[in-house]
Design an enzyme around this catalytic site. Sequence first.
Site, PDB file in Angstrom:
ATOM      1  CB  CYS A 118       9.286  -7.039  13.125  1.00  0.00           C
ATOM      2  SG  CYS A 118       9.191  -7.266  11.347  1.00  0.00           S
ATOM      3  CG  HIS A 259      10.897  -3.320  13.677  1.00  0.00           C
ATOM      4  ND1 HIS A 259      11.916  -3.996  13.039  1.00  0.00           N
ATOM      5  CD2 HIS A 259       9.783  -3.507  12.916  1.00  0.00           C
ATOM      6  CE1 HIS A 259      11.424  -4.562  11.950  1.00  0.00           C
ATOM      7  NE2 HIS A 259      10.141  -4.282  11.848  1.00  0.00           N
ATOM      8  CG  ASN A 289      10.983  -4.591   8.208  1.00  0.00           C
ATOM      9  OD1 ASN A 289      11.760  -5.152   8.983  1.00  0.00           O
ATOM     10  ND2 ASN A 289       9.668  -4.643   8.356  1.00  0.00           N
TER      11      ASN A 289
HETATM   12  O1  UT7 Z   1       7.774  -4.991  10.285  1.00  0.00           O
HETATM   13  C1  UT7 Z   1       6.607  -5.725  10.491  1.00  0.00           C
HETATM   14  C2  UT7 Z   1       5.446  -4.845  10.582  1.00  0.00           C
HETATM   15  N1  UT7 Z   1       5.156  -4.220   9.308  1.00  0.00           N
HETATM   16  C3  UT7 Z   1       4.852  -2.935   9.287  1.00  0.00           C
HETATM   17  O2  UT7 Z   1       4.899  -2.287  10.293  1.00  0.00           O
HETATM   18  C4  UT7 Z   1       4.392  -2.352   7.956  1.00  0.00           C
HETATM   19  C5  UT7 Z   1       3.135  -1.551   8.166  1.00  0.00           C
HETATM   20  N2  UT7 Z   1       2.548  -1.012   6.957  1.00  0.00           N
HETATM   21  C6  UT7 Z   1       3.143  -0.078   6.171  1.00  0.00           C
HETATM   22  O3  UT7 Z   1       4.267   0.283   6.395  1.00  0.00           O
HETATM   23  C7  UT7 Z   1       2.335   0.546   5.059  1.00  0.00           C
HETATM   24  O4  UT7 Z   1       0.982   0.149   5.188  1.00  0.00           O
HETATM   25  C8  UT7 Z   1       2.836   0.203   3.643  1.00  0.00           C
HETATM   26  C9  UT7 Z   1       4.135   0.916   3.366  1.00  0.00           C
HETATM   27  C10 UT7 Z   1       3.013  -1.297   3.479  1.00  0.00           C
HETATM   28  C11 UT7 Z   1       1.840   0.712   2.588  1.00  0.00           C
HETATM   29  O5  UT7 Z   1       1.617   2.095   2.770  1.00  0.00           O
HETATM   30  P1  UT7 Z   1       0.124   2.691   2.822  1.00  0.00           P
HETATM   31  O6  UT7 Z   1       0.266   4.145   2.983  1.00  0.00           O
HETATM   32  O7  UT7 Z   1      -0.611   1.935   3.885  1.00  0.00           O
HETATM   33  O8  UT7 Z   1      -0.376   2.376   1.368  1.00  0.00           O
HETATM   34  P2  UT7 Z   1      -1.647   1.540   0.931  1.00  0.00           P
HETATM   35  O9  UT7 Z   1      -1.368   0.086   1.057  1.00  0.00           O
HETATM   36  O10 UT7 Z   1      -2.865   2.086   1.566  1.00  0.00           O
HETATM   37  O11 UT7 Z   1      -1.702   1.938  -0.591  1.00  0.00           O
HETATM   38  C12 UT7 Z   1      -2.008   3.274  -1.005  1.00  0.00           C
HETATM   39  C13 UT7 Z   1      -1.980   3.311  -2.531  1.00  0.00           C
HETATM   40  C14 UT7 Z   1      -2.840   2.225  -3.162  1.00  0.00           C
HETATM   41  O12 UT7 Z   1      -3.379   2.754  -4.341  1.00  0.00           O
HETATM   42  P3  UT7 Z   1      -4.902   3.284  -4.385  1.00  0.00           P
HETATM   43  O13 UT7 Z   1      -5.732   2.087  -3.988  1.00  0.00           O
HETATM   44  O14 UT7 Z   1      -4.962   4.404  -3.390  1.00  0.00           O
HETATM   45  O15 UT7 Z   1      -5.078   3.694  -5.807  1.00  0.00           O
HETATM   46  C15 UT7 Z   1      -1.827   1.153  -3.494  1.00  0.00           C
HETATM   47  O16 UT7 Z   1      -2.261   0.343  -4.556  1.00  0.00           O
HETATM   48  O17 UT7 Z   1      -0.635   3.090  -2.988  1.00  0.00           O
HETATM   49  C16 UT7 Z   1      -0.632   1.967  -3.873  1.00  0.00           C
HETATM   50  N3  UT7 Z   1       0.619   1.240  -3.674  1.00  0.00           N
HETATM   51  C17 UT7 Z   1       1.751   1.529  -4.325  1.00  0.00           C
HETATM   52  N4  UT7 Z   1       2.039   2.459  -5.243  1.00  0.00           N
HETATM   53  C18 UT7 Z   1       3.310   2.501  -5.703  1.00  0.00           C
HETATM   54  C19 UT7 Z   1       0.860   0.220  -2.822  1.00  0.00           C
HETATM   55  N5  UT7 Z   1       2.138  -0.173  -2.911  1.00  0.00           N
HETATM   56  C20 UT7 Z   1       2.711   0.615  -3.842  1.00  0.00           C
HETATM   57  C21 UT7 Z   1       4.018   0.730  -4.367  1.00  0.00           C
HETATM   58  N6  UT7 Z   1       4.266   1.667  -5.285  1.00  0.00           N
HETATM   59  N7  UT7 Z   1       5.018  -0.086  -3.969  1.00  0.00           N
END
Ligand code: UT7
Length: 338
Positions: A118, A259, A289
């Site tokens: 990225c 980005h 992204n």
């Molecule tokens: O470009 C290169 C660099 N990349 C980035 O900068 C990305 C950085 N990371 C992020 O943008 C975020 O971490 C994500 C968008 C990938 C995820 O968001 P988050 O707020 O960190 O969510 P999480 O992974 O902590 O998940 C929270 C909850 C979980 O459920 P529980 O364990 O709280 O019950 C996940 O299982 O949301 C759940 N979850 C989803 N629910 C619905 C994870 N993905 C999904 C989904 N739809 N697609």
Amino acid sequence: MADTHTLRRAEITAVGHYVPEKVLTNHDLEKMVDTNDEWIRSRTGISERRIQEHGASSDMAVMAIRNLVDRFGVDLKSIDLIIVATVTPDMFFPATACIIQEKIGAKQAWGFDILAACSGFLYALTTGAKFIESGAHSKVLVVGVDKMSSIVDYKDRNTCILFGDAAGVVLLEPSTDKGYGLIDQRLYCDGAGADFLYMKGGGSLNPSSHETVDKKMHYIFQDGKNVFKLAVKGMADVAAEVMNRNNLTGADIAWLVPHQANLRIIDATAERMGIDRSKVMINIDKYGNTTAATIPLCLSEWVRDGRLTRGHNIVLAAFGAGYTWGAAYVKWSIPGSA
Ligand code: UT7
């Protein structure tokens, strides 16, 4: 830095972009994995993304270059160098830069690919600027392109909601007006990040085999939480470093060009830099992204719409796999609406 700069400077003199026609909405994804539109929009800011149905990254890059030529009338036979930032090259080798060179008939150009995920466009832009500053070259095409749909597992809700396909390109030439162009850049990497964002299959470590495919090693893996924290800190710190050493405050900046990985990362970065949301380029809602393409895609759209214009101070900032991150300060020279 501006006042100690003695070499000739590079400036962006033309921009172009391409996004495929096919739209994949959050509602489409609801039918593919256990997710929902509300979760995706509130956690990422993404509503839809584009998918390239046919062809490779080089084909999107060629379309972006055609867009640049149509808008700015550049003669591709005069290009000296093509630098391509991508994590989705057409194939391992030859370099996608060579494939693009042949497709656009840039007979005088040599070229190579850069892999910084990225942050790839910032790495490539900085590299291209050095070839201009040294006097070696006068016309350098810098492409950021990724067909992320080719390495995304559409059964993995952690990643498939995030990524899209696109290409962006800029032309670098020697600055004709002192004070304009790429004034400062700072890049970093930290290989400790390799455990959190990667695609492990297909390389020399894990050559492609039935086993690597069965284990889904040809897809992206991301530990989103870990990347999130470091992305906010990395982008904000490096952008602040570039602003400080050029004596810029938030009030001096016309646009922050981040980005586009996650709207929450963009907002947190802007807040830490003291830059109002109204001065942040955001199109993640439409495209998701697109990895190396996000920054040139923003630049190209904003010039087209007359929102980015000559004299604007802009700061580009990115964070990605590696980890890699960086920022650049540009005094913009292209008039808007091209
Ligand atoms: O470009 C290169 C660099 N990349 C980035 O900068 C990305 C950085 N990371 C992020 O943008 C975020 O971490 C994500 C968008 C990938 C995820 O968001 P988050 O707020 O960190 O969510 P999480 O992974 O902590 O998940 C929270 C909850 C979980 O459920 P529980 O364990 O709280 O019950 C996940 O299982 O949301 C759940 N979850 C989803 N629910 C619905 C994870 N993905 C999904 C989904 N739809 N697609």
